[in-house]
Motif scaffolding. Sequence first.
Motif, PDB file in Angstrom:
ATOM      1  N   ILE A 129       0.943  -1.092  -0.167  1.00 31.70           N
ATOM      2  CA  ILE A 129      -0.109   0.091  -0.213  1.00 31.70           C
ATOM      3  C   ILE A 129       0.934   1.456  -0.152  1.00 31.70           C
ATOM      4  O   ILE A 129       0.598   2.317  -0.782  1.00 31.70           O
ATOM      5  N   LYS A 130       1.822   1.328   0.826  1.00 27.33           N
ATOM      6  CA  LYS A 130       2.952   2.343   0.889  1.00 27.33           C
ATOM      7  C   LYS A 130       3.409   2.550  -0.315  1.00 27.33           C
ATOM      8  O   LYS A 130       3.540   3.657  -0.940  1.00 27.33           O
ATOM      9  N   TYR A 131       3.995   1.253  -1.090  1.00 26.23           N
ATOM     10  CA  TYR A 131       4.676   1.551  -2.340  1.00 26.23           C
ATOM     11  C   TYR A 131       3.664   2.218  -3.355  1.00 26.23           C
ATOM     12  O   TYR A 131       4.155   3.076  -4.250  1.00 26.23           O
ATOM     13  N   VAL A 132       2.576   1.872  -3.454  1.00 24.99           N
ATOM     14  CA  VAL A 132       1.468   2.177  -4.436  1.00 24.99           C
ATOM     15  C   VAL A 132       1.430   3.579  -4.192  1.00 24.99           C
ATOM     16  O   VAL A 132       1.149   4.641  -5.039  1.00 24.99           O
ATOM     17  N   ALA A 133       1.063   3.960  -2.899  1.00 23.70           N
ATOM     18  CA  ALA A 133       0.611   5.548  -2.672  1.00 23.70           C
ATOM     19  C   ALA A 133       1.815   6.361  -2.871  1.00 23.70           C
ATOM     20  O   ALA A 133       1.448   7.591  -3.220  1.00 23.70           O
ATOM     21  N   THR A 134       3.031   5.891  -2.736  1.00 25.49           N
ATOM     22  CA  THR A 134       4.050   6.812  -3.119  1.00 25.49           C
ATOM     23  C   THR A 134       4.802   6.924  -4.377  1.00 25.49           C
ATOM     24  O   THR A 134       5.778   7.207  -4.702  1.00 25.49           O
ATOM     25  N   TYR A 135       4.335   5.950  -5.271  1.00 21.92           N
ATOM     26  CA  TYR A 135       5.029   5.419  -6.535  1.00 21.92           C
ATOM     27  C   TYR A 135       5.229   6.932  -7.355  1.00 21.92           C
ATOM     28  O   TYR A 135       6.305   7.212  -7.806  1.00 21.92           O
ATOM     29  N   ARG A 136       4.144   7.627  -7.361  1.00 19.97           N
ATOM     30  CA  ARG A 136       4.208   8.768  -8.412  1.00 19.97           C
ATOM     31  C   ARG A 136       5.378   9.964  -7.985  1.00 19.97           C
ATOM     32  O   ARG A 136       5.925  10.271  -8.669  1.00 19.97           O
ATOM     33  N   ARG A 137       5.355   9.855  -6.648  1.00 19.26           N
ATOM     34  CA  ARG A 137       6.649  10.693  -6.043  1.00 19.26           C
ATOM     35  C   ARG A 137       7.919  10.212  -6.050  1.00 19.26           C
ATOM     36  O   ARG A 137       8.772  10.788  -6.285  1.00 19.26           O
ATOM     37  N   LYS A 138       7.977   8.997  -5.622  1.00 16.38           N
ATOM     38  CA  LYS A 138       9.087   8.435  -5.380  1.00 16.38           C
ATOM     39  C   LYS A 138       9.798   7.604  -6.468  1.00 16.38           C
ATOM     40  O   LYS A 138      10.778   7.780  -7.063  1.00 16.38           O
ATOM     41  N   MET A 139       9.091   6.612  -7.060  1.00 11.99           N
ATOM     42  CA  MET A 139       9.553   5.769  -8.018  1.00 11.99           C
ATOM     43  C   MET A 139       9.306   6.206  -9.358  1.00 11.99           C
ATOM     44  O   MET A 139      10.330   5.980 -10.310  1.00 11.99           O
ATOM     45  N   ARG A 140       8.229   6.588  -9.786  1.00 13.46           N
ATOM     46  CA  ARG A 140       8.014   7.289 -11.190  1.00 13.46           C
ATOM     47  C   ARG A 140       9.068   8.041 -11.665  1.00 13.46           C
ATOM     48  O   ARG A 140       9.435   7.944 -12.831  1.00 13.46           O
ATOM     49  N   PRO A 141       9.682   9.048 -10.891  1.00 12.19           N
ATOM     50  CA  PRO A 141      10.876   9.820 -11.485  1.00 12.19           C
ATOM     51  C   PRO A 141      12.093   8.865 -11.882  1.00 12.19           C
ATOM     52  O   PRO A 141      12.799   9.096 -12.783  1.00 12.19           O
ATOM     53  N   ARG A 142      12.267   7.853 -11.077  1.00 11.91           N
ATOM     54  CA  ARG A 142      13.273   6.957 -11.305  1.00 11.91           C
ATOM     55  C   ARG A 142      13.318   6.275 -12.493  1.00 11.91           C
ATOM     56  O   ARG A 142      14.085   5.910 -13.400  1.00 11.91           O
ATOM     57  N   VAL A 143      12.036   5.605 -12.645  1.00 12.30           N
ATOM     58  CA  VAL A 143      11.644   4.837 -13.806  1.00 12.30           C
ATOM     59  C   VAL A 143      11.596   5.776 -14.921  1.00 12.30           C
ATOM     60  O   VAL A 143      12.310   5.255 -16.053  1.00 12.30           O
ATOM     61  N   MET A 144      11.444   6.908 -14.839  1.00  2.00           N
ATOM     62  CA  MET A 144      11.364   7.838 -16.108  1.00  2.00           C
ATOM     63  C   MET A 144      12.744   8.310 -16.490  1.00  2.00           C
ATOM     64  O   MET A 144      13.306   8.180 -17.657  1.00  2.00           O
ATOM     65  N   ALA A 145      13.681   8.474 -15.594  1.00  2.00           N
ATOM     66  CA  ALA A 145      15.151   8.667 -15.728  1.00  2.00           C
ATOM     67  C   ALA A 145      15.593   7.428 -16.548  1.00  2.00           C
ATOM     68  O   ALA A 145      16.544   7.681 -17.552  1.00  2.00           O
ATOM     69  N   LYS A 146      15.168   6.205 -16.029  1.00  2.00           N
ATOM     70  CA  LYS A 146      15.884   5.008 -16.671  1.00  2.00           C
ATOM     71  C   LYS A 146      15.255   4.870 -18.177  1.00  2.00           C
ATOM     72  O   LYS A 146      16.078   4.383 -19.092  1.00  2.00           O
ATOM     73  N   ILE A 147      14.133   5.092 -18.452  1.00  2.00           N
ATOM     74  CA  ILE A 147      13.608   5.117 -19.560  1.00  2.00           C
ATOM     75  C   ILE A 147      14.338   6.059 -20.685  1.00  2.00           C
ATOM     76  O   ILE A 147      14.744   5.624 -21.608  1.00  2.00           O
ATOM     77  N   GLU A 148      14.457   7.383 -20.020  1.00  2.00           N
ATOM     78  CA  GLU A 148      15.337   8.385 -20.671  1.00  2.00           C
ATOM     79  C   GLU A 148      16.620   8.001 -20.918  1.00  2.00           C
ATOM     80  O   GLU A 148      17.301   8.030 -22.350  1.00  2.00           O
ATOM     81  N   GLN A 149      17.026   7.274 -20.167  1.00  4.71           N
ATOM     82  CA  GLN A 149      18.710   6.795 -20.174  1.00  4.71           C
ATOM     83  C   GLN A 149      18.781   5.822 -21.047  1.00  4.71           C
ATOM     84  O   GLN A 149      20.070   5.605 -21.774  1.00  4.71           O
ATOM     85  N   CYS A 150      18.028   4.696 -20.840  1.00  2.00           N
ATOM     86  CA  CYS A 150      18.215   3.423 -21.609  1.00  2.00           C
ATOM     87  C   CYS A 150      17.419   3.215 -22.836  1.00  2.00           C
ATOM     88  O   CYS A 150      17.818   2.193 -23.679  1.00  2.00           O
ATOM     89  N   ALA A 151      16.236   3.824 -23.060  1.00  4.03           N
ATOM     90  CA  ALA A 151      15.362   3.578 -24.162  1.00  4.03           C
ATOM     91  C   ALA A 151      14.968   4.531 -24.971  1.00  4.03           C
ATOM     92  O   ALA A 151      14.526   4.423 -26.124  1.00  4.03           O
TER      93      ALA A 151
END
Length: 170
Positions: free
Chosen positions: A121-143
């Motif tokens: 629940i905590k992971y889902v509730a904080t995903y957009r703030r915490k994890m999404r920027p990291r995922v977006m950066a990896k997409i930008e960097q790798c793909a």
Amino acid sequence: MKKVAIVGCGGSGKSHVARELGRILDAPVTHLDAAFYDDEWNALPMDKFAELQRELVAQAQWVIDGNYNSTLPVRLGACDTVVLMDVSTVAALYGIFSRQIRHGAGHKGNGVHNRIHWGVIKYVATYRRKMRPRVMAKIEQCAADRADVVLLANRRQTRRWLRQVAAEQS
């Protein structure tokens, strides 16, 4: 579209999109939760998990859904399409709880791996703030420079995109 990496928050619809794309493209589908966890929720060691993904992405065609940020570059470096399930926090929370109600807890063999606890629940509730920027950066960097990147912000947009892909494949 031959090699598709699907990422996004838990409850966003990754597994559904993976199953549908696999059907439309006639491609093998791998749900990373099913590869990472056994029936008792024991995790595969990360080195073996990364090696398994390297074997999967070496195939001619595939659809793989799941985040697993530490091994995301393996998939992003090999895909021709990235699908980011970019739904709102409310939609993702709704997704995890409605999936639990529809399917119950445990492994279902179709990409549905339900185990709701405070950490999920905590992971889902904080995903957009915490994890999404990291995922977006990896997409930008790798793909981003060599793969198509598709952002799907809600379920209606997702259904429309899947219909479009199906029409293009006909």
